[in-house]
Design a protein around this motif. Structure first.
Motif, mmCIF file in Angstrom:
data_model
loop_
_atom_site.group_PDB
_atom_site.id
_atom_site.type_symbol
_atom_site.label_atom_id
_atom_site.label_comp_id
_atom_site.label_asym_id
_atom_site.label_seq_id
_atom_site.Cartn_x
_atom_site.Cartn_y
_atom_site.Cartn_z
ATOM 1 N N GLY A 58 0.633 -1.422 0.005
ATOM 2 C CA GLY A 58 0.095 -0.112 0.109
ATOM 3 C C GLY A 58 0.792 1.257 -0.068
ATOM 4 N N GLU A 59 2.005 1.411 0.629
ATOM 5 C CA GLU A 59 2.980 2.406 0.680
ATOM 6 C C GLU A 59 3.280 2.845 -0.568
ATOM 7 N N VAL A 60 3.858 1.615 -1.277
ATOM 8 C CA VAL A 60 4.502 1.741 -2.474
ATOM 9 C C VAL A 60 3.358 2.211 -3.633
ATOM 10 N N GLU A 61 2.167 1.829 -3.501
ATOM 11 C CA GLU A 61 1.230 2.384 -4.420
ATOM 12 C C GLU A 61 0.737 3.690 -4.099
ATOM 13 N N ARG A 62 0.454 3.891 -2.740
ATOM 14 C CA ARG A 62 0.063 5.245 -2.422
ATOM 15 C C ARG A 62 1.048 6.385 -2.934
ATOM 16 N N LEU A 63 2.226 6.018 -2.690
ATOM 17 C CA LEU A 63 3.432 7.237 -3.230
ATOM 18 C C LEU A 63 3.553 7.076 -4.488
ATOM 19 N N ASP A 64 3.056 6.122 -5.233
ATOM 20 C CA ASP A 64 3.145 5.736 -6.753
ATOM 21 C C ASP A 64 4.760 5.780 -6.796
ATOM 22 N N LEU A 65 5.575 5.179 -6.201
ATOM 23 C CA LEU A 65 6.969 4.477 -6.171
ATOM 24 C C LEU A 65 7.360 3.796 -7.590
ATOM 25 N N ARG A 66 8.545 4.040 -8.323
ATOM 26 C CA ARG A 66 8.792 3.226 -9.242
ATOM 27 C C ARG A 66 10.568 2.915 -9.062
ATOM 28 N N ASP A 67 11.087 1.910 -9.374
ATOM 29 C CA ASP A 67 12.430 1.734 -9.280
ATOM 30 C C ASP A 67 12.696 1.458 -7.670
#
Length: 233
Positions: A58-67
């Protein structure tokens, strides 16, 4: 720029990375320390192991992180390893810091043939939580008295269900690009599961001459290893 999502082990919250985060950001990377449900400032949130997996995804998706480089320390290697498989092409690498690794159908305590009963008894006797370690338990791990004091003061009881629920892995962990950091004061060799995974061409081993909590004992050295692991991806 690499985006590091940092997850500390049992009893700890995002604050455990306070000395690592500035080093990563100074090197030009994103650094996102995460407190898992049921711990630190989230200690009132009910949590099982899959809650922790979803916290990370959820944190990765919430912040829209890549790499993304997911970093899991100790217990948190188990939810981090599962989350790494679930974030798809957002993942660059997963780094296990002297951690447990998830085994499909097995829990954190499954790999503790001698200590499992003690952990489960502690959970049963503490209202469903695993009681934090005392200062004496941190001796011999390369920590100063001040560092031990910080860890003990900041620790909160760990939700027991996260330790007894089984991991769910849709594909072999050895297929993921991974670095395993072994802290030598906590034992010279990784456990058998990790030794087997290190046979994979996608995995590499890095050793640190310190104890089980390198984010406190060697934060700058740990940050340097993390930066290099991101560059390896």
């Amino acid at each position: 720029m690499t985006e590091f999502v940092l997850v500390a082990g049992a009893w700890l919250g995002s604050w455990a990375w306070d000395e690592v985060v500035p080093e990563l950001r100074a090197a030009g990377h994103g650094a996102h320390p995460l407190t898992l449900s049921g711990l630190a400032d989230k200690r009132q949130v009910p949590a099982g192991q899959q809650t922790h997996v979803q916290d990370i995804v959820g944190e990765v998706e919430r912040l829209d992180l890549r790499d993304v480089v997911l970093v899991g320390h100790s217990y948190s290697g188990i939810p981090v390893g599962q989350a790494a498989e679930r974030i798809g092409d957002r993942l660059s690498r997963v780094v296990f810091v002297d951690s447990n690794v998830p085994v499909d159908g097995e829990s954190f305590v499954s790999g503790w043939p001698d200590g499992r009963a003690a952990v489960e008894a502690s959970i049963a006797g503490s209202g469903g939580f695993w009681t934090p370690l005392t200062a004496a338990d941190y001796q011999g791990q390369g920590l100063t008295d001040e560092q031990i004091g910080r860890i003990v003061a900041g620790s909160t009881p760990h939700p027991g269900a996260t330790l007894t629920e089984p991991a769910v892995l849709p594909r072999p962990l050895g297929e993921l690009p991974a670095t395993y950091i072994k802290c030598l004061l906590d034992g010279p060799e990784p456990n058998d599961d990790v030794i087997e995974l290190l046979k994979s061409e996608h995995w590499r081993l890095v050793e640190m001459d310190t104890g089980h909590w390198p984010m406190f004992s060697r934060p700058r050295e740990l940050a340097g290893i993390l930066c290099r692991s991101g560059a390896d991806s």
